[in-house]
Design a protein around this motif. Structure first.
Motif, PDB file in Angstrom:
ATOM      1  N   ALA A 151      -6.350  -5.479  -1.118  1.00  0.00           N
ATOM      2  CA  ALA A 151      -6.946  -4.664  -2.258  1.00  0.00           C
ATOM      3  C   ALA A 151      -7.778  -3.604  -1.718  1.00  0.00           C
ATOM      4  O   ALA A 151      -7.879  -2.267  -2.036  1.00  0.00           O
ATOM      5  CB  ALA A 151      -7.564  -5.563  -3.305  1.00  0.00           C
ATOM      6  N   CYS A 171      -6.832   0.010  -2.208  1.00  0.00           N
ATOM      7  CA  CYS A 171      -7.618   1.206  -3.108  1.00  0.00           C
ATOM      8  C   CYS A 171      -8.265   2.326  -2.320  1.00  0.00           C
ATOM      9  O   CYS A 171      -8.228   3.391  -2.778  1.00  0.00           O
ATOM     10  CB  CYS A 171      -8.845   0.530  -3.724  1.00  0.00           C
ATOM     11  SG  CYS A 171      -8.336  -0.942  -4.862  1.00  0.00           S
ATOM     12  N   CYS A 178       0.764  -1.237   0.144  1.00  0.00           N
ATOM     13  CA  CYS A 178      -0.119   0.151   0.101  1.00  0.00           C
ATOM     14  C   CYS A 178       0.855   1.269   0.083  1.00  0.00           C
ATOM     15  O   CYS A 178       0.852   2.111  -0.606  1.00  0.00           O
ATOM     16  CB  CYS A 178      -0.736   0.090   1.164  1.00  0.00           C
ATOM     17  SG  CYS A 178      -1.937   1.479   1.258  1.00  0.00           S
ATOM     18  N   THR A 228       1.139 -12.180 -11.371  1.00  0.00           N
ATOM     19  CA  THR A 228      -0.293 -12.953 -10.905  1.00  0.00           C
ATOM     20  C   THR A 228      -0.200 -14.399 -11.424  1.00  0.00           C
ATOM     21  O   THR A 228      -0.689 -15.147 -10.711  1.00  0.00           O
ATOM     22  CB  THR A 228      -1.344 -12.037 -11.349  1.00  0.00           C
ATOM     23  OG1 THR A 228      -1.264 -10.902 -10.834  1.00  0.00           O
ATOM     24  CG2 THR A 228      -2.412 -12.616 -10.414  1.00  0.00           C
TER      25      THR A 228
END
Lengths: 572, 346, 126
Positions: free
Chosen positions: C92, C96, B63, C60
């Protein structure tokens, strides 16, 4: 003759059942190296309760400091200066959050009760369980050692840049031990959660499908999921904080172009789900207490079960509501505010289900029930005031005021009250002794009065602008502070009375039957205290909330299943 | 659905105890499990849960990476060139091969092939050693060249060309550089705002006195000479569009603010943007934490090797090898993502 | 009590766990090495902002092979897959939302310090 429960011989017997988990082996190492979940639970309970007293002591100290508005007015402020005050509230918060409430019910009571409720012999990973306990112990030691290194005054939220600025205490200071201690405590939490998830998945008895589990297990399961998913993010946050302070990495330092708000995102991504770690086990216990002490089947089992999961999931989506005034973008503020409102719904579902359970029940005002009823009021207020804070616009005004302080103490006290209720509820099972109802109920009433005295007035003070974490304040707030501090002394008295009640119980309490309350879950099918390996064979799986088949047996001094006279031994 | 009561329980537990029947108590069966299968399943479930926590641990760093890179791509474009792709690729291959030997070791232990298992575990361990050796070489280079985090970043040690051009050489193109320059261009007022400037005022006023970073080798802010305003024109482009530029007389902005580490200059990799240290902060935290996990994995594999040689494992009981293997594969997985993110930025 | 899976083709014992053949594992390794080579090579082709997405896509795919075959999630209980994928989803989610914050906020940010005079506060609301 029923052999597993010598108390079946009648209330004349002066001691709890022989050869139970407490008497199974003796000596320091039999406890220090135990793999028995019951002993680990007991050790946790003693440790956590002790640390609750430590955290509470800091609270009483800081409330005493706040009796007078400033040092000129005298009072405790003549001895305690602002820096020391900052250390008091920081440690109060850090101890209560990381050391007491987050481990709280799962560690101290869940460890004991979970396998028993499943008819199992132990949790899935007993060694990991012991490891969790030692991590708790080590983390607590590290956090407390900060007192030696100069204490911490950043608030329990460790916001940057203050917590990363080295200042006069040097790179190490008190911040590093507390943060490192919290990191270790985080792993204790993770391992406990991991253990519980696997136990519930793998060690359920035949016939106990997910929807036949007692609701305490649903609450524990949802908690464990949060523990496993959220706590690692705390881990990385604390690691980055340490790296920033010790190595000068620079992510959160605006002088190096970093972003202090990024720290807040990281911190709250864990710390908001953490509050659901605190409350979900308590809600699980509530389902047990309300149902048992109304002698009525829990209303809306599936709704309550699903609402636990819903709270766990939604809890991950609202962290930004701690950051409405931090410079977060408006888009995100709107998203977080909206989802914050939605999370009230599953909580309300539970409250309504408990109310409906009470309706037309045969209510027994034993101490656990008094605590449970207190929860209804306390958490009701706490939850509703959370909605006030969830409104972005209103939060601009209320953020960092005593309104927030009152809100979170109300919700956390929900947990603490239920924690005490749960201690009373499972006390006979854990110790084999009954406690004196009169003094226990009195303590619960005192606690309720003291708590509301302390915190209700803080809502008013907050809306009138009293900021939190302030050492000095304007004189017009003094009346509120004095009332609040008096409330804290009443709570202190209540806690002391509680301790007195329990110690008296250990010395001379009436021996407890297997099922003193008439509850239907499996842990009440074994003797009080339980034998070392719990059950030779697991008891039959029945509806945990069906009380029709339980009746009072005078010879035993407790409840037995109709058709199985002579106590639970006959079932095996 | 019929409600059960005590007289008619839904099911009767007549579970045979593992140590009471038939084949006798398997030495590896714990007392609270009823069968090896149940124990194995529980162990696997527990391990996957633990891996999930590791994913979330690294997730925080990913992140941070995403945020810094999204907001300041020029830092990443510039700084990653200092990483050696060859070493990175070799490390990737090393880890992939060691993952293979680990997976093979699990298969071998499932088949009860004790010697093969031990050999493969040793090879996996060596793979870890190789990885760490290469990492050590890379780290050593970076420390030597001043390619480090925070204020330890020291371009003068880079060993490449170090054009000492002033801020103007950074061009408006190095938008990040505009941070410091913009402040200069905005107002000539040299007074710093007392309230807001607690951290940076010290630095703005006198470089040496930044108490927080005594070992800073570069100044934290651009020099506040008005000549710096050479890029003032470009700086206006940094004003957010919805605000019209204010007249200097209307605003008493501090001349410069916490814009980060401005070093300026040029080298073989182009103009140096501000805050290059972020890239190395991200690089070292991510690869450092990963390296710690590699070491932990090596410790686990070493322990498995000892147990394998001792003969602890069999076709019935190979769970520790399986679970240790899962951990090692996760370490590999993380590197599979770290490699392109750090080394292969175009 | 336990509804343990019985492995296919496991010779004797308690039937714990499916065995992945070594040949398959070797094939996966070759595949992974090829994909690694492609990733490194792709770096030299300039596709602008797509580059990182292609690199992530290849990563991935590699990760999927490691997880499915080396970690034998393909032959394992579905719940373990749910756990793993769940953890990725939470990462995620975190990335995000945090990214959304900085992306929407950054254009509004002043460079330098906050304005010194009170009147200029009026101009700070977008």
């Amino acid at each position: 003759m029923s052999s597993l429960n010598p108390a079946a011989a009648g209330p004349l017997v002066g001691a709890p059942a022989t050869d139970n988990y407490l008497t199974h082996s003796r000596g320091f190492w039999s406890w220090a190296a135990t793999l028995d979940h019951k002993r680990i639970g007991v050790m946790y309970l003693v440790g956590i309760f002790t640390m609750f007293l430590v955290g509470g002591l800091f609270a009483v100290l800081l409330r005493s400091v706040l009796l007078t508005p400033d040092a000129a007015a005298g009072g405790v402020k003549t001895i305690v200066d602002a820096n020391m005050y900052n250390r008091f509230f920081t440690l109060h918060g850090a101890v209560m959050v990381f050391i007491v409430i987050i481990p709280g019910i799962p560690a101290a009571l869940g460890n004991f009760v979970l396998p028993l409720m499943l008819g199992a012999k132990d949790v899935a990973f007993p060694r990991l369980n012991l490891c969790s306990f030692y991590l708790w112990l080590i983390g607590t030691g590290m956090a407390l050692s900060s007192l030696y290194w100069g204490g911490v005054d950043t608030g329990w939220t460790f916001y940057t840049p203050y917590s990363t600025k080295v200042g006069s205490s040097g790179a190490f200071g008190g911040v590093v031990p507390v943060v490192a201690g919290a990191f270790v405590l985080g792993f204790s939490s993770i391992f406990t959660g991991l253990n519980f998830i696997v136990t519930i998945h793998k060690l359920r008895p035949p016939g106990m499908t997910w929807f036949r589990m007692p609701l305490f297990l649903w609450g524990t399961y949802a908690t464990a999921v949060i523990q496993v998913l959220a706590t690692p993010v705390l881990g990385i946050t604390l690691l980055l904080l340490l790296a920033e302070r010790l190595l000068g990495i620079g992510f959160f330092d605006s002088e190096l172009g970093g972003d202090p708000v990024l720290f807040q995102h990281f911190f709250w991504f864990y710390s908001h789900p953490a509050v659901y770690i605190m409350i979900l086990p308590a809600m699980g216990v509530m389902s047990e207490l309300i149902s048992v002490f109304s002698h009525k089947h829990i209303f809306g089992y599936k709704f309550i079960a699903f609402s636990s999961v819903a709270i766990a999931i939604l809890g991950f989506l609202v962290w930004g509501h701690h950051m409405f005034t931090s410079g977060q973008s408006e888009l995100l503020g709107v998203i977080f505010s909206a989802i914050t409102f939605s999370i009230a719904i599953p909580s309300a579902v539970k409250m309504f289900n408990w109310l409906t359970t009470l309706y037309k029940g045969s209510i027994d005002f034993k101490a656990p029930m008094c605590y449970a009823l207190s929860f209804m009021w306390i958490f009701g207020i706490g939850g509703l005031t959370g909605l006030f804070l969830g409104m972005m616009g209103l939060d601009q005004h209320l953020h960092d005021t005593y309104f927030v302080v009152a809100h979170f103490h109300y919700v956390m006290a929900g947990t603490i009250f239920v924690f005490f209720g749960a201690i009373h509820y499972w006390w006979p099972k854990m110790t084999g002794r009954m406690y004196d109802e009169g003094s226990a109920v009195l303590a619960s009433i005192l606690m309720f009065i003291g708590f509301n005295l302390t915190f209700f007035v803080q809502f008013m003070m907050g809306t009138r602008g009293m900021p939190r974490r302030y050492y000095e304040y304007r004189p017009e707030f003094q009346m509120g502070h004095v009332i609040s501090s008096i409330g804290s002394y009443v709570m202190l008295a209540a806690v002391l009375l509680l301790i007195y009640t329990m110690i008296r119980s250990l010395r001379s309490g009436r021996p407890a039957p297997a099922n003193p309350w008439g509850a239907g879950s499996m842990e009440w099918q074994c003797a009080s205290p339980p034998p070392h390996d719990n059950f030779k064979t697991p008891p039959p799986v029945v509806d945990a909330y069906d009380y029709e088949s339980l009746e009072w047996d005078e010879r035993v001094g407790g409840y037995v299943h109709r058709g199985r006279r002579g106590g639970p031994a006959a079932a095996h | 659905m019929q409600m059960a009561d005590a007289a008619h329980p839904i099911s009767h537990a007549a579970v045979p105890h593992g140590d009471a029947h038939g084949h006798g108590h398997h030495p590896n069966l714990e007392h609270h499990f009823d069968s090896l299968t149940q124990q194995f399943d529980a162990g696997k479930l527990g391990m996957w849960l633990f891996l999930a926590t590791e994913v979330l641990l690294f997730g925080g760093l990913f992140c941070a990476y995403a945020i810094f890179r999204r907001n300041h791509p020029e830092v990443f474009m510039y700084a990653h060139q200092y990483l050696d792709t060859t070493w990175g690729a070799i490390n990737t291959v090393v880890l992939l091969v060691s993952s293979f030997t680990m997976a093979w070791a699990v298969t071998a232990s499932q088949r009860g092939q004790r010697n093969l298992t031990s050999l493969l575990l040793a090879l996996t361990f060596l793979g870890g050693v190789g990885f760490m050796v290469i990492k050590a070489i890379e780290y050593q280079h970076k420390f030597h060249d001043g390619l480090m985090w925070g204020t330890h970043y020291d371009p003068s040690k880079h060993g490449h060309g170090h054009g000492e051009g002033h801020g103007a050489a950074a061009h408006g193109a190095a938008a990040a550089a505009g941070h410091a320059a913009a402040g200069d261009g905005r107002g000539g007022a040299a007074e710093s705002h007392a309230a807001g400037a607690a951290a940076s005022a010290g630095a703005a006023g006198d470089h040496g006195a930044s108490a927080a970073h005594p070992e800073a080798t570069t100044s934290v802010h651009a020099p506040e000479t008005p000549g710096q305003g050479a890029s003032a024109a470009a700086a206006d482009a940094d004003v957010p569009p919805e605000r019209a530029p204010l007249e200097p007389s209307q605003v008493a902005l501090a001349p410069s603010g916490p814009a980060g580490l401005h070093v300026g200059g040029h080298d073989l990799h182009g103009p140096r943007p501000d805050n290059v240290h972020w890239f190395f902060g991200v690089y070292f935290t991510m690869t450092g934490l990963h390296g710690l996990h590699v070491l932990a994995g090596m410790a686990v594999i070493g322990w498995l090797f000892v147990r394998s040689v001792r003969g602890d494992f069999s076709a019935d009981y190979f769970t520790p090898v399986d679970l240790g293997g899962l951990y090692w594969h996760l370490v590999d997985l993380i590197w599979i993502f770290l490699f392109p993110l750090l080394y292969l930025i175009h | 009590m336990s509804h343990g899976s019985h492995s296919s083709g496991h010779a004797g014992g308690h039937g714990v766990g499916h065995i992945v053949p070594v040949g398959l594992q070797f094939g996966i390794l070759m595949l992974l090495l090829v994909l690694t080579y492609i990733t490194v090579a792709a770096r030299w082709i300039d596709l602008g902002p797509l580059n990182i997405w292609i690199a992530m896509l290849i990563a991935t795919i590699k990760a999927a092979f490691v997880v499915l075959y080396f970690m034998h999630l393909r032959y394992d209980r579905p719940f373990n897959s749910i756990i793993f994928i769940g953890s990725l989803l939470f990462v995620a989610l975190f990335v995000c939302l945090a990214l959304a914050d900085t992306v929407t906020n950054k254009p509004r940010m002043w460079t330098g310090l906050a304005p010194a005079v009170a009147e200029t506060q009026k101009h700070s609301d977008p």
